[in-house]
Design a protein around this motif. Structure first.
Motif, short mmCIF file in Angstrom:
data_model
loop_
_atom_site.label_atom_id
_atom_site.label_comp_id
_atom_site.label_asym_id
_atom_site.label_seq_id
_atom_site.Cartn_x
_atom_site.Cartn_y
_atom_site.Cartn_z
N ILE A 173 -10.00 7.55 6.62
CA ILE A 173 -10.83 6.36 6.82
C ILE A 173 -10.49 5.26 5.80
O ILE A 173 -10.58 4.07 6.11
CB ILE A 173 -12.33 6.75 6.74
N LYS A 174 -10.06 5.67 4.59
CA LYS A 174 -9.69 4.68 3.58
C LYS A 174 -8.44 3.91 4.00
O LYS A 174 -8.36 2.68 3.83
CB LYS A 174 -9.46 5.40 2.24
N MET A 175 -7.47 4.61 4.59
CA MET A 175 -6.24 3.96 5.04
C MET A 175 -6.53 3.01 6.20
O MET A 175 -5.94 1.91 6.28
CB MET A 175 -5.22 5.02 5.45
N ILE A 176 -7.44 3.43 7.10
CA ILE A 176 -7.83 2.55 8.21
C ILE A 176 -8.46 1.27 7.65
O ILE A 176 -8.17 0.15 8.12
CB ILE A 176 -8.83 3.27 9.14
N ALA A 177 -9.30 1.42 6.64
CA ALA A 177 -9.97 0.26 6.03
C ALA A 177 -8.95 -0.68 5.40
O ALA A 177 -9.04 -1.91 5.54
CB ALA A 177 -10.98 0.74 4.99
N GLU A 178 -7.94 -0.12 4.70
CA GLU A 178 -6.91 -0.95 4.06
C GLU A 178 -6.08 -1.70 5.09
O GLU A 178 -5.77 -2.88 4.92
CB GLU A 178 -6.01 -0.07 3.20
N MET A 179 -5.73 -1.02 6.19
CA MET A 179 -4.93 -1.65 7.24
C MET A 179 -5.70 -2.79 7.91
O MET A 179 -5.11 -3.80 8.32
CB MET A 179 -4.52 -0.61 8.28
#
Length: 338
Positions: A3-9
């Motif tokens: 979920i953190k990577m989705i947020a960064e993208m």
């Protein structure tokens, strides 16, 4: 992918992604579409632990069979209630986790374990010789629902059948059939449910002006068939037998019938019997067992709905008492409609 990577993208916070995944309305449509497109492109599927971290909710419900003496998975009444509860909680999006008490009877802390597993709430099934930690959990901030167990915490509630009505219906039916000498088989003195049924039975006997004979009131170690058998063996040793008998559970009644048959006594010709719960076996015994039906499906659904409302702060607890129904079969000596 997490979920953190989705947020960064997407150039947004983790909490924003969480809100979108859980259909919160306070996110702009443009942001929502951008995040959803990234989720679709990456094939991201959040794990349960990720959802828990993002929402502080586990969607887990703790199931506790309370007491040193508890019903576990062996009592047909509670199994049917729990099946109904499980199905309803599943519809509402929850899974169940079962807490063992074998290792924790003297030192267990249900509240600490509930916190450890991050359960959203607990359902507590009534037992005997209740652990003090059950009351600690009841008084905690974790939403709890008791089944056949009165809970009093600010985030608690309970469901049960009207046990005074249970007993009153039995005495009324016996009275209408002409029985005046009434006995009772219950569980141990520390069983709240057995005590409620017994006190209701005594009150109903007295309200009809009948003589109360305490010699005909016997008790087993629990609600199961061997206890009914042992209690009836004890009752048979008295000088006279009652003409009719109420057993606080169907299993107790079935044990009592077995003991009577071994002594050459007939049901209902020598002694009429009514049980309580209306488990499936009642229809297939010889004689077929008259009983008090508790609406097991309704109890399970009510328990699930009440717990869901407590979890989501949509209610302040409370209680539901379900009306019982007398089911007349062969063992009480009449096939008249109740």
């Amino acid at each position: 992918m997490n979920i953190k990577m989705i947020a960064e993208m997407a150039g947004v916070s983790v909490s924003t992604v969480s809100k979108i995944m859980n259909n919160y309305s306070d996110v702009s449509e443009k942001t929502k579409q951008r995040v959803l497109e990234i989720i679709e492109q990456t094939g991201y599927s959040p794990s349960n632990s990720a959802k828990t971290l993002a929402t502080k909710k586990s969607n887990l419900i703790g199931v506790i069979f309370a007491g040193e003496l508890n019903v576990e998975f062996t009592h047909p009444f509670f199994v049917e209630v729990l099946n109904s509860f499980k199905k309803q909680m599943g519809v509402l999006g929850y899974d169940l986790i079962f807490f063992s008490n074998e290792k924790f009877i003297s030192s267990g802390d249900y509240f600490a374990r509930s916190v450890h597993f991050n359960v959203d709430g607990c359902v507590i099934i009534s037992g005997q010789k209740m652990e003090p930690t059950i009351r600690d959990l009841d008084m905690s901030s974790i939403p709890c629902i008791g089944v056949d167990l009165e809970l009093k915490g600010k985030k608690s509630g309970f469901v049960m059948s009207d046990n005074f009505q249970v007993s009153s219906k039995v005495v009324e039916h016996f009275y209408l059939l002409g029985y005046r000498e009434l006995g009772f088989i219950g569980s141990t003195a520390d069983s709240d449910i057995s005590n409620l049924r017994e006190s209701g039975y005594v009150k109903a006997i007295e309200s009809f002006g009948l003589t109360l004979n305490r010699q005909w009131f016997v008790h087993g170690d629990d609600f199961f068939e061997p206890s009914g058998y042992a209690a009836m063996q004890q009752l048979i040793q008295t000088e006279n037998l009652p003409k009719a008998l109420f057993a606080a559970s169907d299993m107790l009644a079935l044990g009592a019938i077995r003991a009577l048959k071994e002594h050459g006594l007939r049901v209902p010709e020598d002694i009429a019997i009514i049980g309580c719960d209306d488990i499936e076996a009642c229809k297939y015994t010889s004689p077929k067992l008259s009983t008090i039906r508790q609406n097991k499906e309704r109890l399970g659904i009510l328990a699930a709905r009440m717990l869901y409302d407590l979890i989501h702060n949509q209610s302040g607890g409370g209680s539901f008492v379900v009306e019982p129904v007398l089911v007349v079969r062969e063992s009480c000596g009449s096939l008249l409609n109740a």
